[in-house]
Design a protein around this motif. Structure first.
Motif, mmCIF file in Angstrom:
data_model
loop_
_atom_site.group_PDB
_atom_site.id
_atom_site.type_symbol
_atom_site.label_atom_id
_atom_site.label_comp_id
_atom_site.label_asym_id
_atom_site.label_seq_id
_atom_site.Cartn_x
_atom_site.Cartn_y
_atom_site.Cartn_z
ATOM 1 N N GLY A 1 55.673 89.507 41.842
ATOM 2 C CA GLY A 1 55.477 90.868 41.337
ATOM 3 C C GLY A 1 54.560 91.709 42.193
ATOM 4 N N LEU A 2 54.044 91.129 43.280
ATOM 5 C CA LEU A 2 53.089 91.852 44.119
ATOM 6 C C LEU A 2 53.784 92.909 44.974
ATOM 7 C CD1 LEU A 2 50.076 91.942 44.737
ATOM 8 C CD2 LEU A 2 50.440 90.250 46.537
ATOM 9 N N ARG A 3 55.041 92.703 45.260
ATOM 10 C CA ARG A 3 55.770 93.690 46.070
ATOM 11 C C ARG A 3 55.871 95.019 45.341
ATOM 12 N NH1 ARG A 3 61.361 92.354 49.322
ATOM 13 N NH2 ARG A 3 61.478 94.307 50.516
ATOM 14 N N ALA A 4 56.115 94.944 44.035
ATOM 15 C CA ALA A 4 56.187 96.171 43.233
ATOM 16 C C ALA A 4 54.816 96.837 43.135
ATOM 17 C CB ALA A 4 56.724 95.839 41.842
ATOM 18 N N ALA B 1 57.922 85.581 53.410
ATOM 19 C CA ALA B 1 56.735 86.165 52.781
ATOM 20 C C ALA B 1 57.124 87.267 51.800
ATOM 21 C CB ALA B 1 55.798 86.706 53.852
ATOM 22 N N LEU B 2 58.140 88.079 52.152
ATOM 23 C CA LEU B 2 58.591 89.149 51.254
ATOM 24 C C LEU B 2 59.169 88.571 49.961
ATOM 25 C CD1 LEU B 2 60.271 91.568 53.815
ATOM 26 C CD2 LEU B 2 58.151 91.961 52.562
ATOM 27 N N ASP B 3 59.868 87.437 50.076
ATOM 28 C CA ASP B 3 60.415 86.796 48.869
ATOM 29 C C ASP B 3 59.302 86.339 47.939
ATOM 30 O OD1 ASP B 3 62.955 87.216 49.801
ATOM 31 O OD2 ASP B 3 63.211 85.188 50.610
ATOM 32 N N VAL B 4 58.223 85.807 48.514
ATOM 33 C CA VAL B 4 57.086 85.373 47.685
ATOM 34 C C VAL B 4 56.474 86.566 46.964
ATOM 35 C CG1 VAL B 4 54.771 84.378 47.740
ATOM 36 C CG2 VAL B 4 56.585 83.364 49.124
ATOM 37 N N SER C 1 47.428 81.235 45.554
ATOM 38 C CA SER C 1 46.058 81.708 45.801
ATOM 39 C C SER C 1 46.076 82.958 46.671
ATOM 40 C CB SER C 1 45.243 80.609 46.487
ATOM 41 O OG SER C 1 45.168 79.462 45.690
ATOM 42 N N GLY C 2 47.005 82.999 47.625
ATOM 43 C CA GLY C 2 47.113 84.152 48.511
ATOM 44 C C GLY C 2 47.551 85.399 47.774
ATOM 45 N N THR C 3 48.566 85.271 46.890
ATOM 46 C CA THR C 3 49.032 86.447 46.140
ATOM 47 C C THR C 3 47.961 86.950 45.171
ATOM 48 O OG1 THR C 3 50.067 84.982 44.507
ATOM 49 C CG2 THR C 3 51.444 85.774 46.328
ATOM 50 N N ASP C 4 47.246 86.013 44.512
ATOM 51 C CA ASP C 4 46.180 86.423 43.591
ATOM 52 C C ASP C 4 45.069 87.158 44.325
ATOM 53 O OD1 ASP C 4 47.577 85.280 41.546
ATOM 54 O OD2 ASP C 4 46.400 83.428 41.493
ATOM 55 N N ALA C 5 44.647 86.612 45.472
ATOM 56 C CA ALA C 5 43.568 87.248 46.232
ATOM 57 C C ALA C 5 43.998 88.613 46.759
ATOM 58 C CB ALA C 5 43.158 86.347 47.392
ATOM 59 N N LEU C 6 45.265 88.724 47.197
ATOM 60 C CA LEU C 6 45.762 89.998 47.712
ATOM 61 C C LEU C 6 45.843 91.037 46.596
ATOM 62 C CD1 LEU C 6 46.618 90.947 50.499
ATOM 63 C CD2 LEU C 6 48.978 90.396 49.915
#
Length: 742
Positions: free
Chosen positions: A671-674, A663-666, A635-640
Motif C-alpha cells: 500500500g506504500l505506492r498509493a 521493488a515496485l511490486d512490494v 521493515s523497509g516499507t514500514d520505515a519508508l
C-alpha cells in the motif's frame, strides 16, 4: 524416453556425436599421458592422506571413469588430489592411527559420505551453495594448505622420524631439529635427483612425463644399490643396558595406553546404549562422561611420555659387530664401541606406536621405500558403516565436499572457456558425488578434480571423457602386472612429487590483487591463510573462521550501503556532489541509495536523510534515487512510510525514482505506492527533477540551480601539455603556407 532426457541421465552419450577416428587417437594419447602422471601422483597423495600408497591406485580406478561418465566436463581428470588428501588426514587423525585398519575403513567411509552429500546437492540443483566459500577464503586456505603439504614432506626428504607436535609448526620444528641431528644422505640425494629430473625435463619439453621419468630413474637406482636396508634383531643382541631399559619403559607406556583406550571404548559404548534407552539413567551418564574425560586426560599424558621414549629410541645410533659365531651384535655409539670390525653402517631402531617385540626388533640402515603392493584389483564391497564415527565426521565431510568440488569446478570452468563447451555445475556435482560413492565401494578414499592432470589431458588433445577411461585401464594393468616394479620406489621421491605438485598452488599475488580490489577481500584471505597455518592440523578452523569473517563483513557492508547527495555534473549526468566538488541546491535534496532496503539498514537510511534535512533549512523536496534498491522487506516499507509522514509533517515533499519491477511490486502490495502517489514516482532522476523543480523553486532567489545548470569548470592542463601547445603554435607561425590559403 526422449533423447533429451536420455542425454540428461547419461551425459556421456554426447561424446559420440560426430566422434571420429582422429578423436579416438587424441583421447588415447591423452589417456596414456595422464596415466603416466596419475600412477605416481596417486600413490604420493595416498600417503599424504595417511594411507598405504596402493590405496592411491585404488582411488585412480573407478572415480575417474564415473566422474567422466556422469559429469559435464570432458577434460576434467578426477582422482586423488593434494588438498582433499590433506583434509582426509586431518579428519581421521583424531579417530585412528594413520595406516591402521580402522583408519583405512574410516577413509573409505568418508569418501562415501562426501559423495552422498555432493550427489544430493547436485540432484536438488544446489550447486550455488559453493558460493559460501568465497574466493578470498579459498585462496587463503589453498595457499596455507600448499605450505602445510610441502612442509609435511620434509621428514621424508631428510629420512628422519620426528615426533608430531600438537600443531603443524611444532612438527616442522621437530623435523628441522632431527635433520640437524641426523640426515640420511642417500635419501636426500635421491630426493634432490627427483627434483632436478622433474624440473629440467619440464623446462626442456613439458610434453614429456617428467614425473614418470623421475620415478623410473630413482626406482632403478634404489633397486640397484639396495637402498632399502632393514632387518630384525633380538633384544639380547643389543648390547646396551640403556637401550634395553628404554625399550622396556616404552612398551610399558604403550600397554597402558592400549588398556585405557579399551576402557574408554567400553565406556563410550555403554554411554551410547544408555542414550538410546527409553528412560536414560542420568546419574550413570554423568559418571560415564566423567570416566571418559578422565581416561582421555590419562591417555594424553601417557602419550606424551610415550613420545619422549620413542624419540629417545629413534635417536639411538648403533653399529653392527659380528661375533665369532656369526651373530650380529649391536652397540650404541653413546655407550662406546668395542674393538672389532664393523661395516661402518649406522643402524637405528624403527619404532612406531605399537609394543616392540623383543624377539624381532625392527632396525633400519637404509632409506624408506613404498614396499609391497598387493597384486590384483581391490575387492568390491560395501564400506563399513559406523554411525558414531559418521556423526563426528559430518562437519569435515561438508568442508571436504565443498572444497573438493570448488577445486574441480574451477578447473572445469577454466578448461570450458578454452574448449567452448557447455558446463553444468549441478551435473558436475552429480558426477563428483557418484565418483566418490562408487569409488568407496572399490576401496577408494575421497577424490576431486586435479588441476595438473586436467592440464595434461587438455594439452594432450583429449576431446572426450574417454581419455579418463583409458587412464583407469592403464592403472588396472599396473595393478595386475606391474606392482613388483613399484616396490623399490623411494618414499622421498613420492615426497618430491607432492612438493612439485603443490608448488603451483602457492599464489601470494592473489592476496595483493584482492587487497587492491577491495581491502576486506584481501583481509579475509590473509586471516584465513594465517589461521589455517596456526591451527594446522585442524584445518577446518581456518576455513570456518574465513567463512564467518566473510559473512560478518558482508553484513556490516549491508548495514551501511553507500549514500550520496547528487548534483548536475559538467557531462550532464548526476554525480556525487562531494566527490566531484559540485554545488548543492538548497531546495531539493537528491539522495542516491545503493543498497537493498531491509531490516539491517533501514535505520541507517533514515538517520542519513534526517541529518540531511537538518542541514538544509530551506529544503522543500526530497528525492531518493533507488536504482540500487533490489529488495525491500517489511521493515523497509514500514520505515519508508514513517519517514514520508515525518517529511510531510515538515512540509517537505517526497519522491522516488529508478525502482525496478520487484521493488515496485512490494510497494504496491504493502500500500506504500498509493501513499507515495503515482505523481511522485519516476523512471529516472532526470525526469523526476524536471517535474519537481518548478514547485520546489517557487519564490526562489536562486540565480543558477546546481540541478539544472551545468557547472563551468576550466579543463586543467599540466606543464608538459602546455609546453607542447606552445611548441605547436611556434611551429605554426614559421609555416610559410600558413597565410597562403593552402
Amino acid at each position: 524416453m526422449n533423447a533429451k532426457l536420455l542425454y540428461r541421465i547419461f551425459p556421456f552419450l554426447e561424446w559420440f556425436k560426430g566422434y571420429s577416428k582422429d578423436a579416438f587417437t587424441r583421447d588415447l594419447t591423452g589417456g596414456l599421458t595422464v596415466a603416466l602422471v596419475l600412477i605416481p601422483q596417486s600413490m604420493a597423495y595416498a600417503q599424504l592422506a595417511g594411507l598405504p600408497a596402493y590405496y592411491g591406485l585404488y582411488a585412480a580406478l573407478l572415480p575417474p571413469v564415473v566422474a567422466s561418465l556422469f559429469g559435464s566436463s570432458r577434460q576434467l581428470a578426477t582422482g586423488p588430489v593434494a588438498i582433499v588428501s590433506l583434509m582426509t588426514a586431518t579428519a581421521l587423525e583424531p579417530l585412528a592411527t594413520a595406516g591402521s585398519e580402522s583408519y583405512i575403513a574410516y577413509a573409505i567411509l568418508l569418501a562415501l559420505m562426501a559423495g552422498v552429500f555432493q550427489l544430493i546437492l547436485g540432484i536438488v540443483r544446489l550447486g550455488a551453495v559453493v558460493n559460501f566459500l568465497s574466493h578470498p577464503v579459498v585462496s587463503g586456505f589453498t595457499n596455507a594448505g600448499a605450505l602445510i603439504i610441502a612442509t609435511s614432506q620434509l621428514s621424508k626428504l631428510f629420512g628422519v622420524y620426528p615426533e608430531k607436535g600438537e600443531h603443524h609448526y611444532e612438527t616442522v620444528y621437530n623435523v628441522i631439529r632431527e635433520a640437524i641431528s641426523y640426515t640420511h644422505w642417500p635419501t636426500l640425494a635421491l630426493a634432490i635427483l627427483a627434483f632436478a629430473t622433474m624440473i629440467l625435463i619440464r623446462r626442456w619439453n613439458p610434453r614429456i612425463p617428467n614425473v614418470l621419468i623421475a620415478v623410473l630413474i630413482t626406482t632403478l637406482i634404489s633397486w640397484y644399490v639396495g637402498f632399502e636396508e632393514k632387518s630384525t634383531t633380538q633384544l639380547a643382541n643389543i648390547k646396551s643396558e640403556m637401550v634395553q631399559a628404554e625399550i622396556a619403559r616404552f612398551n610399558e607406556f604403550v600397554r597402558e595406553i592400549e588398556q585405557k583406550t579399551a576402557e574408554r571404548l567400553s565406556s563410550q559404548r555403554l554411554m551410547d546404549s544408555l542414550h538410546n534407552a527409553a528412560i536414560p539413567n542420568q546419574e550413570e551418564l554423568i559418571r560415564l562422561k566423567y570416566d571418559i574425560e578422565l581416561l582421555n586426560s590419562q591417555i594424553k599424558e601417557q602419550s606424551e611420555k610415550t613420545g619422549l621414549h620413542r624419540m629417545n629410541l629413534r635417536h639411538i645410533k648403533c653399529r653392527e659387530f659380528v661375533d665369532a659365531s656369526g651373530v650380529s651384535l649391536f652397540y650404541s655409539e653413546a655407550d662406546g664401541l668395542p674393538e672389532g670390525k664393523t661395516n661402518g653402517k649406522i643402524w637405528r631402531l624403527s619404532v612406531g606406536n605399537k609394543v616392540i617385540n623383543s624377539e624381532a626388533i625392527p632396525i633400519v640402515s637404509g632409506g624408506a621405500v613404498v614396499g609391497h603392493i598387493p597384486e590384483g584389483l581391490p575387492a568390491i564391497k560395501m564400506p563399513r558403516l559406523d554411525f558414531g564415527v559418521m556423526v563426528s565426521l559430518l562437519p569435515m565431510v561438508i568442508i571436504i565436499s565443498l572444497l573438493g568440488f570448488m577445486e574441480a569446478i574451477s578447473i572445469a570452468k577454466a578448461m570450458a572457456a578454452r574448449t567452448d563447451q557447455r558446463l553444468d555445475v549441478n551435473q558436475e556435482l552429480i558426477g563428483q558425488g557418484l565418483s566418490n560413492i562408487l569409488g568407496s565401494f572399490g576401496q577408494s578414499y575421497a577424490v576431486s578434480g586435479s588441476f595438473s592432470r586436467s592440464a595434461v589431458n587438455l594439452q594432450a588433445g583429449a576431446v572426450s571423457g574417454l581419455s579418463n577411461v583409458i587412464s583407469s585401464l592403464v592403472v588396472v594393468a599396473a595393478l595386475l602386472f606391474f606392482t613388483p616394479l613399484l616396490y623399490h620406489l623411494p618414499q622421498a621421491v613420492l615426497a618430491a612429487i607432492i612438493m612439485m605438485a603443490v608448488a603451483g598452488l602457492i599464489n601470494f599475488k592473489a592476496f595483493i590483487h584482492a587487497w587492491k580490489t577491495q581491502w576486506y577481500d584481501g583481509f579475509i584471505g590473509i586471516v584465513t591463510f594465517v589461521c589455517t597455518l596456526v591451527f594446522a592440523p585442524e584445518l577446518d578452523r581456518g576455513i570456518i573462521i574465513g567463512v564467518i569473517l566473510s559473512l560478518l563483513l558482508y553484513m556490516i557492508r549491508n548495514m551501511k550501503p553507500a549514500i550520496a547527495i547528487l548534483s548536475l555534473h559538467i557531462d550532464g549526468t548526476y554525480r556525487n556532489r562531494i566527490r566531484f566538488e559540485l554545488d548543492q541546491c538548497p531546495y531539493i535534496a537528491v539522495i542516491r541509495y545503493a543498497g537493498s532496503l531491509i531490516f539491517s539498514n533501514v535505520n541507517y537510511l533514515e538517520n542519513q536523510i534526517l541529518d540531511t534535512v537538518r542541514r538544509m533549512p530551506e529544503l522543500k523536496h526530497l528525492l531518493i534515487v533507488g536504482n540500487g534498491i533490489n529488495e525491500i522487506d517489511a521493515s523497509g516499507t514500514d520505515a519508508l512510510s514513517m519517514l514520508i509522514d515525518r517529511l510531510r509533517g515538515q512540509n517537505i515533499d517526497f519522491s522516488i525514482s529508478g525502482l525496478n519491477d520487484s521493488a515496485l511490486d512490494v510497494l504496491s502490495r504493502s500500500g506504500l505506492r498509493a501513499k507515495i502517489g503515482p505523481n511522485n514516482m519516476y523512471h529516472n532522476v532526470s525526469r523526476a527533477i524536471e517535474n519537481i523543480w518548478e514547485s520546489a523553486h517557487e519564490h526562489s532567489t536562486e540565480n543558477k540551480c546546481p540541478l539544472r545548470d551545468r557547472p563551468f569548470k576550466p579543463i586543467p592542463i599540466d606543464a608538459q601539455a602546455r609546453q607542447e601547445m606552445l611548441e605547436h603554435d611556434a611551429n605554426t607561425d614559421k609555416d610559410p603556407h600558413r597565410h597562403s590559403g593552402e
